[in-house]
Design a protein around this motif. Sequence first.
Motif, PDB file in Angstrom:
ATOM      1  N   ASP A   1       3.950  99.300  72.826  1.00 35.23           N
ATOM      2  CA  ASP A   1       5.370  99.611  73.037  1.00 35.23           C
ATOM      3  C   ASP A   1       6.262  98.546  72.399  1.00 35.23           C
ATOM      4  O   ASP A   1       7.248  98.861  71.729  1.00 35.23           O
ATOM      5  N   TYR A   2       5.918  97.285  72.649  1.00 34.54           N
ATOM      6  CA  TYR A   2       6.782  96.204  72.159  1.00 34.54           C
ATOM      7  C   TYR A   2       6.769  96.128  70.633  1.00 34.54           C
ATOM      8  O   TYR A   2       7.812  95.949  70.002  1.00 34.54           O
TER       9      TYR A   2
ATOM     10  N   GLU B   1       8.893  98.697  69.164  1.00 32.01           N
ATOM     11  CA  GLU B   1      10.326  98.396  69.299  1.00 32.01           C
ATOM     12  C   GLU B   1      10.742  97.181  68.477  1.00 32.01           C
ATOM     13  O   GLU B   1      11.926  96.847  68.433  1.00 32.01           O
TER      14      GLU B   1
ATOM     15  N   LEU C   1       9.648  94.034  69.093  1.00 33.06           N
ATOM     16  CA  LEU C   1       9.510  92.763  69.816  1.00 33.06           C
ATOM     17  C   LEU C   1       8.026  92.353  69.784  1.00 33.06           C
ATOM     18  O   LEU C   1       7.336  92.318  70.806  1.00 33.06           O
TER      19      LEU C   1
ATOM     20  N   THR D   1       6.561  89.664  69.425  1.00 32.27           N
ATOM     21  CA  THR D   1       6.162  88.452  70.145  1.00 32.27           C
ATOM     22  C   THR D   1       5.776  88.750  71.592  1.00 32.27           C
ATOM     23  O   THR D   1       5.225  87.886  72.254  1.00 32.27           O
ATOM     24  N   SER D   2       6.081  89.940  72.070  1.00 31.03           N
ATOM     25  CA  SER D   2       5.691  90.319  73.423  1.00 31.03           C
ATOM     26  C   SER D   2       4.469  91.241  73.431  1.00 31.03           C
ATOM     27  O   SER D   2       4.120  91.782  74.478  1.00 31.03           O
TER      28      SER D   2
ATOM     29  N   GLY E   1      15.349  83.393  71.708  1.00 34.11           N
ATOM     30  CA  GLY E   1      13.987  83.182  72.158  1.00 34.11           C
ATOM     31  C   GLY E   1      13.060  83.123  70.962  1.00 34.11           C
ATOM     32  O   GLY E   1      13.502  82.943  69.813  1.00 34.11           O
ATOM     33  N   VAL E   2      11.791  83.278  71.268  1.00 31.39           N
ATOM     34  CA  VAL E   2      10.777  83.224  70.222  1.00 31.39           C
ATOM     35  C   VAL E   2      11.012  84.412  69.274  1.00 31.39           C
ATOM     36  O   VAL E   2      11.113  85.560  69.706  1.00 31.39           O
ATOM     37  N   ALA E   3      11.138  84.113  67.997  1.00 32.51           N
ATOM     38  CA  ALA E   3      11.601  85.139  67.053  1.00 32.51           C
ATOM     39  C   ALA E   3      10.489  86.116  66.672  1.00 32.51           C
ATOM     40  O   ALA E   3       9.405  85.685  66.277  1.00 32.51           O
ATOM     41  N   PRO E   4      10.744  87.404  66.788  1.00 31.35           N
ATOM     42  CA  PRO E   4       9.765  88.405  66.339  1.00 31.35           C
ATOM     43  C   PRO E   4       9.806  88.522  64.819  1.00 31.35           C
ATOM     44  O   PRO E   4      10.255  89.530  64.277  1.00 31.35           O
TER      45      PRO E   4
END
Lengths: 347, 347
Positions: free
Chosen positions: A93-94, A97, A99, A101-102, A293-296
């Motif tokens: 999912d992340y 989208e 993201l 990094t998640s 935050g931590v950059a994707p």
Amino acid sequence: MRATTIHAPFDIRIEEVPDPVVQHPTDVVLRVLRACVCGSDLWAYRGESERRPGQRIGHEFLGVVEEVGAGVTGFAPGDLAVAPFVWSDGTCDYCAEGLTTSCPQGGFWGTPGSDGGQGEAVRVPFADGTLVKLPADAAGDDRLLTALLALSDVLGTGHHAAVGAGVTAGSIVAVVGDGAVGLCGVLAAKRLGAERIIALGRHPARTDIARAFGATDVVAERGEAAVAAVHELTKGQGAHAVIEAVGTEQSMRTAVSVVRDGGSIGYVGVPHGSGGGLDLGVMFDRNIALRGGVAPVRTYIPQLLPDVLDGTLDPSPVFDLAVGLDGVPDGYRAMDERTALKVLVKP
Amino acid sequence: MRATTIHAPFDIRIEEVPDPVVQHPTDVVLRVLRACVCGSDLWAYRGESERRPGQRIGHEFLGVVEEVGAGVTGFAPGDLAVAPFVWSDGTCDYCAEGLTTSCPQGGFWGTPGSDGGQGEAVRVPFADGTLVKLPADAAGDDRLLTALLALSDVLGTGHHAAVGAGVTAGSIVAVVGDGAVGLCGVLAAKRLGAERIIALGRHPARTDIARAFGATDVVAERGEAAVAAVHELTKGQGAHAVIEAVGTEQSMRTAVSVVRDGGSIGYVGVPHGSGGGLDLGVMFDRNIALRGGVAPVRTYIPQLLPDVLDGTLDPSPVFDLAVGLDGVPDGYRAMDERTALKVLVKP
């Protein structure tokens, strides 16, 4: 193969380690052409972030695909590719989208069981999700290869800060942090149409790059005087968008002090000293947003790549010292002592 | 005239004070038809926010224009109007941009030298910038008048939280705080198209209103169990958008724990215990944004007013106790003891 290891604070070594091989069908083995040392590696180097003795290090690299797992569809031996500083499966999912990094299957290079970027080769998990292919002919262009390497972290991270800070056409932007990420934040803000970019920094070598990257103003003062100088430049109001690229309590405090009411702080400096620099009461009264935050960077690479390839976006000047693998320990020392801005590694 | 004053913690009085008069050409004197007690008034009531003995209090009111300064162009005696909880000049850079709470000439009702809303009348500075006219016939509709009063603070503040949390069509929203602002946050999230709204709260009287306002789920657990319950409802991921309407360290900690990676916390609870509930390291790793602050409700009133007038947005159920001016001290006590949700004052 040979790779960089960290044994204790200030103890960086180049050692013989097992050659990476494809372990899972989704793996690729990449021969590293270019790597580098990151400001965030210095937290480990200085002992402020814990590492196991002998742990690998380095999370920025590009290279040539050497071996390909049976389940990899997007890469073949000989392909040139860049890796983001976090691997990700590309299917959750992340990841869908953006993201990355998640990603629950994601991870950081150099964590136990994985290779680090500062070595001769790297086993890349989830290669289809992780790597981004580069034009083969870039391998022969030293300047371009260096610029492309910045896509692995600092350029995408600077971009993430600019996006988090809400930079749009006409914005007044302040950049806290004169390291490679801060300077890439200047580049990114310029690319997003900022009208005015105020770089905070005292080192002429760095502020010269900031100006070359698009900074319209440089504030060399520190602390209260720096805040006053930014206010002087902004009708007493501050900057719409602030890029925070350091991560200390002091830098966060400066960011809050120079942002305009209703503005945003895009923070990408790895936080050290959690939250202490944020006065939530002040942020509340002034409607200051905090976003980042931590950059994707995996998501940003395809967005930024065309501009790097055509030369309109050239982060290569942030690399001011090049070393071979044997020179990596010296490279850490130089960055720690701030005699180098960012160290390029050619294994 | 008679107005509410605060002399010490838990010492609220109704006293004779000077009648307000036009002091500046931009002033209006408004006869108060409806006022109310705010959750944030309780910080002063409990002695957690300092007040001078005898200071006025109350910042939510609507009424009828009685006297008009020579420089006021938008109002005439007899007009019905609602005041936002901060006055603002309507002409500065910030007012022009809609951030009326940052107006350099702005101020809070009840600060020394100004009238409070919990009284018979109020001198309104910068009336053209501050007040919003209401249809005259609303004065005869008790339910509507109560709903319109919510525009002075709680409805606009709930809306600000929803906007800060980034609620859009299809969002999964969690609401931390079951006070009037949290409940108005539910209403606002519903209005912005949220697909799912999870209200955290244990008081059936309040969660019933939350459901009536559009909450699809109620989580009655507290602490870790509440976080687990929200994760259970959201594929283990959390809510895209979290409305934080309390302002304590605990509530902020809950907000961080229930927000999805990459999501936003829209915070409108006046912060008490600055920053302690924010773990910046966690927020960084998970790309959690924080956006909100003191709500510029003056800007939101014209946006929300049509929906209140046509009844599609009805916050009036948050008022569950009505008192006359003499009943205001009892009203504070009831809200402090949580036997009343929000107290309506009919001077």
